[in-house]
Each structure stands twice: as structure tokens, then as C-alpha cells.
Design an enzyme around this catalytic site. Structure first.
Site, PDB file in Angstrom:
ATOM      1  N   ARG A 132       0.812  -1.220   0.000  1.00 23.13           N
ATOM      2  CA  ARG A 132       0.000   0.000   0.000  1.00 23.13           C
ATOM      3  C   ARG A 132       0.847   1.273   0.000  1.00 23.13           C
ATOM      4  O   ARG A 132       0.328   2.368  -0.249  1.00 23.13           O
ATOM      5  CB  ARG A 132      -0.942   0.009   1.205  1.00 23.13           C
ATOM      6  CG  ARG A 132      -2.222  -0.760   0.952  1.00 23.13           C
ATOM      7  CD  ARG A 132      -3.045  -0.920   2.203  1.00 23.13           C
ATOM      8  NE  ARG A 132      -3.356   0.340   2.871  1.00 23.13           N
ATOM      9  CZ  ARG A 132      -4.407   1.121   2.565  1.00 23.13           C
ATOM     10  NH1 ARG A 132      -5.210   0.789   1.565  1.00 23.13           N
ATOM     11  NH2 ARG A 132      -4.640   2.229   3.235  1.00 23.13           N
TER      12      ARG A 132
ATOM     13  N   ARG B   8       0.623   3.521  -3.197  1.00 18.84           N
ATOM     14  CA  ARG B   8      -0.551   4.265  -3.644  1.00 18.84           C
ATOM     15  C   ARG B   8      -0.296   5.775  -3.581  1.00 18.84           C
ATOM     16  O   ARG B   8       0.412   6.246  -2.704  1.00 18.84           O
ATOM     17  CB  ARG B   8      -1.775   3.884  -2.812  1.00 18.84           C
ATOM     18  CG  ARG B   8      -1.819   4.459  -1.400  1.00 18.84           C
ATOM     19  CD  ARG B   8      -2.967   3.818  -0.613  1.00 18.84           C
ATOM     20  NE  ARG B   8      -3.251   4.515   0.641  1.00 18.84           N
ATOM     21  CZ  ARG B   8      -2.545   4.377   1.742  1.00 18.84           C
ATOM     22  NH1 ARG B   8      -1.479   3.580   1.749  1.00 18.84           N
ATOM     23  NH2 ARG B   8      -2.886   5.026   2.853  1.00 18.84           N
TER      24      ARG B   8
ATOM     25  N   CYS C 188       2.860  31.073  27.965  1.00 26.11           N
ATOM     26  CA  CYS C 188       2.802  29.632  28.237  1.00 26.11           C
ATOM     27  C   CYS C 188       2.398  29.395  29.688  1.00 26.11           C
ATOM     28  O   CYS C 188       3.014  29.938  30.608  1.00 26.11           O
ATOM     29  CB  CYS C 188       4.166  28.993  27.961  1.00 26.11           C
ATOM     30  SG  CYS C 188       4.301  27.281  28.535  1.00 26.11           S
TER      31      CYS C 188
ATOM     32  N   CYS D 246       5.463  27.580  31.739  1.00 23.66           N
ATOM     33  CA  CYS D 246       6.764  28.195  31.972  1.00 23.66           C
ATOM     34  C   CYS D 246       6.877  28.697  33.409  1.00 23.66           C
ATOM     35  O   CYS D 246       5.872  29.060  34.038  1.00 23.66           O
ATOM     36  CB  CYS D 246       6.993  29.352  30.998  1.00 23.66           C
ATOM     37  SG  CYS D 246       7.584  28.837  29.367  1.00 23.66           S
TER      38      CYS D 246
ATOM     39  N   HIS E 133      11.410  26.355  27.655  1.00 25.15           N
ATOM     40  CA  HIS E 133      10.234  26.129  26.815  1.00 25.15           C
ATOM     41  C   HIS E 133      10.587  25.490  25.472  1.00 25.15           C
ATOM     42  O   HIS E 133       9.753  24.815  24.860  1.00 25.15           O
ATOM     43  CB  HIS E 133       9.538  27.483  26.579  1.00 25.15           C
ATOM     44  CG  HIS E 133       8.266  27.407  25.802  1.00 25.15           C
ATOM     45  ND1 HIS E 133       7.057  27.042  26.377  1.00 25.15           N
ATOM     46  CD2 HIS E 133       7.996  27.649  24.482  1.00 25.15           C
ATOM     47  CE1 HIS E 133       6.117  27.071  25.446  1.00 25.15           C
ATOM     48  NE2 HIS E 133       6.648  27.426  24.290  1.00 25.15           N
TER      49      HIS E 133
ATOM     50  N   ASN F 271       2.279  13.183  25.471  1.00 20.96           N
ATOM     51  CA  ASN F 271       1.812  13.477  24.124  1.00 20.96           C
ATOM     52  C   ASN F 271       2.739  14.541  23.551  1.00 20.96           C
ATOM     53  O   ASN F 271       2.785  15.662  24.062  1.00 20.96           O
ATOM     54  CB  ASN F 271       0.374  13.995  24.129  1.00 20.96           C
ATOM     55  CG  ASN F 271      -0.612  12.950  24.590  1.00 20.96           C
ATOM     56  OD1 ASN F 271      -0.464  11.769  24.305  1.00 20.96           O
ATOM     57  ND2 ASN F 271      -1.636  13.370  25.307  1.00 20.96           N
TER      58      ASN F 271
ATOM     59  N   GLY G  98      -2.164  15.921  19.705  1.00 25.01           N
ATOM     60  CA  GLY G  98      -3.112  16.516  20.631  1.00 25.01           C
ATOM     61  C   GLY G  98      -2.509  17.243  21.810  1.00 25.01           C
ATOM     62  O   GLY G  98      -3.230  17.608  22.744  1.00 25.01           O
TER      63      GLY G  98
ATOM     64  N   SER H 247      -1.601  20.112  23.976  1.00 26.60           N
ATOM     65  CA  SER H 247      -2.173  21.452  24.026  1.00 26.60           C
ATOM     66  C   SER H 247      -1.129  22.523  24.278  1.00 26.60           C
ATOM     67  O   SER H 247      -1.423  23.713  24.173  1.00 26.60           O
ATOM     68  CB  SER H 247      -3.246  21.526  25.122  1.00 26.60           C
ATOM     69  OG  SER H 247      -2.687  21.236  26.391  1.00 26.60           O
TER      70      SER H 247
ATOM     71  N   HIS I 243       5.460  23.160  25.630  1.00 25.90           N
ATOM     72  CA  HIS I 243       6.446  23.107  26.711  1.00 25.90           C
ATOM     73  C   HIS I 243       6.752  21.642  27.048  1.00 25.90           C
ATOM     74  O   HIS I 243       5.845  20.808  27.063  1.00 25.90           O
ATOM     75  CB  HIS I 243       5.898  23.817  27.952  1.00 25.90           C
ATOM     76  CG  HIS I 243       6.933  24.105  28.990  1.00 25.90           C
ATOM     77  ND1 HIS I 243       7.579  25.318  29.086  1.00 25.90           N
ATOM     78  CD2 HIS I 243       7.467  23.323  29.962  1.00 25.90           C
ATOM     79  CE1 HIS I 243       8.440  25.279  30.093  1.00 25.90           C
ATOM     80  NE2 HIS I 243       8.393  24.071  30.629  1.00 25.90           N
TER      81      HIS I 243
ATOM     82  N   HIS J 217       6.712  18.512  28.704  1.00 25.83           N
ATOM     83  CA  HIS J 217       5.977  18.015  29.868  1.00 25.83           C
ATOM     84  C   HIS J 217       5.286  16.700  29.521  1.00 25.83           C
ATOM     85  O   HIS J 217       5.130  16.336  28.356  1.00 25.83           O
ATOM     86  CB  HIS J 217       4.939  19.031  30.331  1.00 25.83           C
ATOM     87  CG  HIS J 217       3.721  19.106  29.445  1.00 25.83           C
ATOM     88  ND1 HIS J 217       3.725  19.716  28.198  1.00 25.83           N
ATOM     89  CD2 HIS J 217       2.453  18.633  29.614  1.00 25.83           C
ATOM     90  CE1 HIS J 217       2.529  19.628  27.649  1.00 25.83           C
ATOM     91  NE2 HIS J 217       1.734  18.969  28.485  1.00 25.83           N
TER      92      HIS J 217
ATOM     93  N   GLN K 184       2.238  13.701  31.469  1.00 20.63           N
ATOM     94  CA  GLN K 184       1.134  13.600  32.417  1.00 20.63           C
ATOM     95  C   GLN K 184       1.198  12.286  33.177  1.00 20.63           C
ATOM     96  O   GLN K 184       1.813  11.308  32.728  1.00 20.63           O
ATOM     97  CB  GLN K 184      -0.198  13.720  31.685  1.00 20.63           C
ATOM     98  CG  GLN K 184      -0.385  15.041  30.943  1.00 20.63           C
ATOM     99  CD  GLN K 184      -1.768  15.159  30.358  1.00 20.63           C
ATOM    100  OE1 GLN K 184      -2.768  15.056  31.054  1.00 20.63           O
ATOM    101  NE2 GLN K 184      -1.829  15.380  29.044  1.00 20.63           N
TER     102      GLN K 184
ATOM    103  N   LYS L  19      -0.205   8.605   9.351  1.00 18.20           N
ATOM    104  CA  LYS L  19      -1.053   7.423   9.265  1.00 18.20           C
ATOM    105  C   LYS L  19      -2.380   7.719   9.961  1.00 18.20           C
ATOM    106  O   LYS L  19      -2.392   8.221  11.082  1.00 18.20           O
ATOM    107  CB  LYS L  19      -0.364   6.234   9.942  1.00 18.20           C
ATOM    108  CG  LYS L  19      -1.244   5.037  10.232  1.00 18.20           C
ATOM    109  CD  LYS L  19      -1.646   4.293   8.973  1.00 18.20           C
ATOM    110  CE  LYS L  19      -2.440   3.037   9.329  1.00 18.20           C
ATOM    111  NZ  LYS L  19      -2.900   2.315   8.124  1.00 18.20           N
ATOM    112  N   PHE L  20      -3.484   7.405   9.301  1.00 21.31           N
ATOM    113  CA  PHE L  20      -4.801   7.565   9.898  1.00 21.31           C
ATOM    114  C   PHE L  20      -5.354   6.194  10.276  1.00 21.31           C
ATOM    115  O   PHE L  20      -5.295   5.256   9.479  1.00 21.31           O
ATOM    116  CB  PHE L  20      -5.755   8.263   8.922  1.00 21.31           C
ATOM    117  CG  PHE L  20      -5.459   9.715   8.711  1.00 21.31           C
ATOM    118  CD1 PHE L  20      -6.027  10.674   9.519  1.00 21.31           C
ATOM    119  CD2 PHE L  20      -4.596  10.111   7.697  1.00 21.31           C
ATOM    120  CE1 PHE L  20      -5.746  12.022   9.333  1.00 21.31           C
ATOM    121  CE2 PHE L  20      -4.314  11.454   7.492  1.00 21.31           C
ATOM    122  CZ  PHE L  20      -4.888  12.416   8.316  1.00 21.31           C
TER     123      PHE L  20
ATOM    124  N   GLU M 191      -9.466   0.018   9.905  1.00 23.97           N
ATOM    125  CA  GLU M 191      -8.764  -0.007  11.191  1.00 23.97           C
ATOM    126  C   GLU M 191      -9.734   0.162  12.361  1.00 23.97           C
ATOM    127  O   GLU M 191      -9.581  -0.472  13.400  1.00 23.97           O
ATOM    128  CB  GLU M 191      -7.698   1.105  11.261  1.00 23.97           C
ATOM    129  CG  GLU M 191      -6.487   0.862  10.372  1.00 23.97           C
ATOM    130  CD  GLU M 191      -6.621   1.519   9.022  1.00 23.97           C
ATOM    131  OE1 GLU M 191      -5.597   1.666   8.334  1.00 23.97           O
ATOM    132  OE2 GLU M 191      -7.747   1.889   8.637  1.00 23.97           O
TER     133      GLU M 191
END
Length: 348
Positions: A26, A29, A50, A53, A114, A154, A160, A162, A165, A167, A169, A312-313, A318
């Protein structure tokens, strides 16, 4: 072996007890879909706007201290709360099941600068982050109602994040979430059947084969797993059997920082961009049970596929059928092995 697998086939993921479809052809394509913007490393060391910061006011109104290393705080907009009402609404049908979900969500700032990412931090700086993660796992896991501590990052707007900086979670929950729960079952069943550890055995096989190993040091192996779903997915796994970060010896924590530095640098160099990903550590649940089957590891799930701007989606088949990937894990590992461990930003 890479050439042997250039046709559609399924691969078994023993950690999730599920299949993934591999369709290498694939990649030929044409692409007329979304093309994202290339993400360059930031040159702004302090951003007055930020909310992470040092010294700045956060969105919730609290003011950050003038921290010079690691800074942690309870998330101002937490997805979970430690205290719930004594009585909650209950659905009237046996098919509509719900229960209260307690948790405590924290944010851990890796560095006051930062502009940095793990890839551009030094090994000693990453080592301090490892120590902070370890402390949080120990302290949160010691709380009698917390059954799991999920540490993750992330990286990048594409995943995603936000705020750029540096960091991550830490969500600690009064239940074991679905992914580590599935891995608990798989590792427990393997141990009961084989009387050995699933990931201990798997790492030995991968180190012997070599073709999916991206890098290694004395204590950790970094590889594209046989069952990888995302194009440049990585499994980072300890060579010695340990269930969680607190069990890592001093030299193993050093090695973890080294592996993180080298991997994230290779990621950035692959497409010469600030490489996006979701990364998280899977460790033994803190539910008071004996988890001798558990083996400490981390997953990296980056979305980029063809370039810094094409991702990639996970859609269509999927979402409705099963996960599917377009390049073989072997070819992904080969490309990552070819990347330099000197960050491209430092060469300019």
C-alpha cells in the site's frame, strides 16, 4: 527477512492477544489526502503566554514557581477526580452499566526551558525526569485506592498536545485501565503456561534476530515490535526482569535516560522534524496483588508515515475491522537504525 514479508499478512500481538494486518504494497498508492505542516524545534526558551513556563499564571489561575528543574502539579482540568459523590445515578437496565471512576491527574514539567524536548535535553536532565517519574509512581501507587499509575507524554500538536512546553502527564486511577489490564491478562496467562516471563522471552528472541532492534545499551532494548501497528512504533523494554521503575537500579535508570535520549533523537532525525508521538510506560498495577508476571516497558506510538507532513490515519477498516499498517516493522527498524544520534538541529 524483510523481503519475505512484502505481501499482505497478519501478525499476532501476544501482549494484547490480538492481530494486526500488514499491507506493505500500500505504500505505492498515491496520496492526495491531508498534508500537515512540518514542525521545527522551537527557539523560544521562555514564553510569557505559556501556562507551564516558570513564574507564569496557569489557565486555572494558579501561579507556577520559578522552578529550575522538575515541576509537578495536579492538573487544573483533570479528567478524573479523587472525590466523588457518595450516591450517583444508576441506569435502570442491565445493558447500561456505569460506575464511579476515581483518579488523580498530574502534570510533570520536564524542564524550565520552553524550547526543549526529550530529544534535545541532556542525559542528566532526562535522568532527573526518570527519577521524578519513579517518585510519582511510588507515592501515588502507595495510596490505598489507586490501582494503576499511567505515566505518558503526548508530543506535538499532531498528537493533541495542548502546549509545546516539555511536559508529560500522570493519571492514577482507582481501576486498571483497558490496555494495561489486557497486558496483565496476557502476561499472567503466559507465565502460568510457560513458567517464564513473556517479555523476557520476547526480548531474547528479538536480540537474537536483530532485524527489528533499533538500538540497545547494557540494560534496555529499543525495537520495532513484531506486531507494531503504527508505522514507526517502538517498544522500549528492560533486559532484566523488573515490574516497575522503583525496581530499576541506579545504572538501569541511567540506561533508561540514555535509551530515551538516543531514540527520540533518531525520531527527530528521521524526517528532520520535531517528531510527534504518544509515549507511555506500562508497569505493574498498584492494586495490592502480586504481579510477578509484569515486565516494565514503554510504548511509543508516532503517527508519521511517509514524511514529516503525511501521517497514518486509523480509520475505516482499522476502526471497524482491525489495525493495519503499510510498512513492515523490519523496514521501519532499518530506517531508524540508519538515523544519526546527533540531533539535526545541532548540525545546523
Amino acid at each position: 527477512m524483510a523481503g519475505k514479508w512484502q505481501y499482505p499478512h497478519r501478525r499476532w500481538n501476544p501482549l494484547r492477544q490480538a492481530w494486526v494486518l500488514v499491507s506493505p504494497h500500500r505504500t505505492q498508492r498515491p496520496w492526495q489526502g491531508e498534508v500537515a505542516q512540518k514542525s521545527a524545534p522551537s527557539a523560544v526558551t521562555y514564553d510569557p503566554e505559556c501556562y507551564l513556563c516558570p513564574g507564569n499564571k496557569r489557565a486555572g489561575g494558579a501561579v507556577n514557581p520559578q522552578y529550575d528543574s522538575i515541576f509537578t502539579f495536579v492538573n487544573d482540568y483533570a479528567a478524573l477526580l479523587p472525590d466523588l459523590p457518595a450516591e450517583q445515578d444508576q441506569p435502570s437496565s442491565s445493558l447500561l452499566v456505569a460506575e464511579g471512576a476515581r483518579g488523580l491527574c498530574k502534570v510533570l514539567c520536564f524542564h524550565p526551558d520552553h524550547s526543549l524536548t526529550l530529544a534535545r535535553m541532556t542525559r542528566p536532565e532526562i535522568r532527573r525526569v526518570v527519577d521524578a517519574w519513579t517518585k510519582e509512581y511510588e507515592e501515588l501507587g502507595a495510596t490505598d485506592w489507586i490501582h494503576y499509575v499511567q505515566i505518558f507524554e503526548n508530543r506535538g500538536a499532531m498528537m493533541g498536545a495542548s502546549n509545546p512546553h516539555p511536559h508529560g502527564q500522570i493519571w492514577s486511577t482507582g481501576f486498571v485501565p483497558d490496555e494495561p489490564a489486557a497486558e496483565t491478562i496476557a502476561q499472567h496467562e503466559y507465565f502460568a503456561k510457560k513458567r517464564s516471563c513473556l517479555l523476557c522471552d520476547y526480548v531474547q528472541e528479538e536480540l537474537g534476530a536483530g532485524e527489528r532492534v533499533v538500538l540497545e545499551n547494557e540494560h534496555f532494548a529499543v525495537l520495532v515490535p513484531w506486531w507494531a501497528t503504527w508505522p514507526f512504533e517502538i517498544l522500549l523494554v528492560s533486559k532484566r526482569h523488573a515490574a516497575a521503575m522503583p525496581e530499576l537500579k541506579i545504572e538501569e535508570r541511567d540506561a533508561l535516560a540514555d535509551a530515551l535520549k538516543r531514540l527520540t533523537t533518531r525520531y527527530d532525525n528521521l524526517f528532520e522534524t520535531s517528531f510527534p508521538y504518544t509515549m507511555g510506560f506500562h508497569q505493574a498495577p498498584t492494586d495490592g496483588k502480586d504481579h510477578k508476571e509484569w515486565h516494565f516497558h514503554a510504548h511509543f506510538y508516532p503517527p508519521l508515515l511517509r514524511s514529516a507532513t503525511v501521517r497514518k490515519f486509523m480509520v475505516g477498516f482499522e476502526m471497524l475491522g482491525m489495525p493495519q499498517r503499510d510498512i513492515t516493522p523490519e523496514s521501519a527498524a532499518e530506517r531508524l537504525r540508519a538515523c544519526s544520534e546527533e540531533h539535526f538541529w545541532a548540525r545546523e
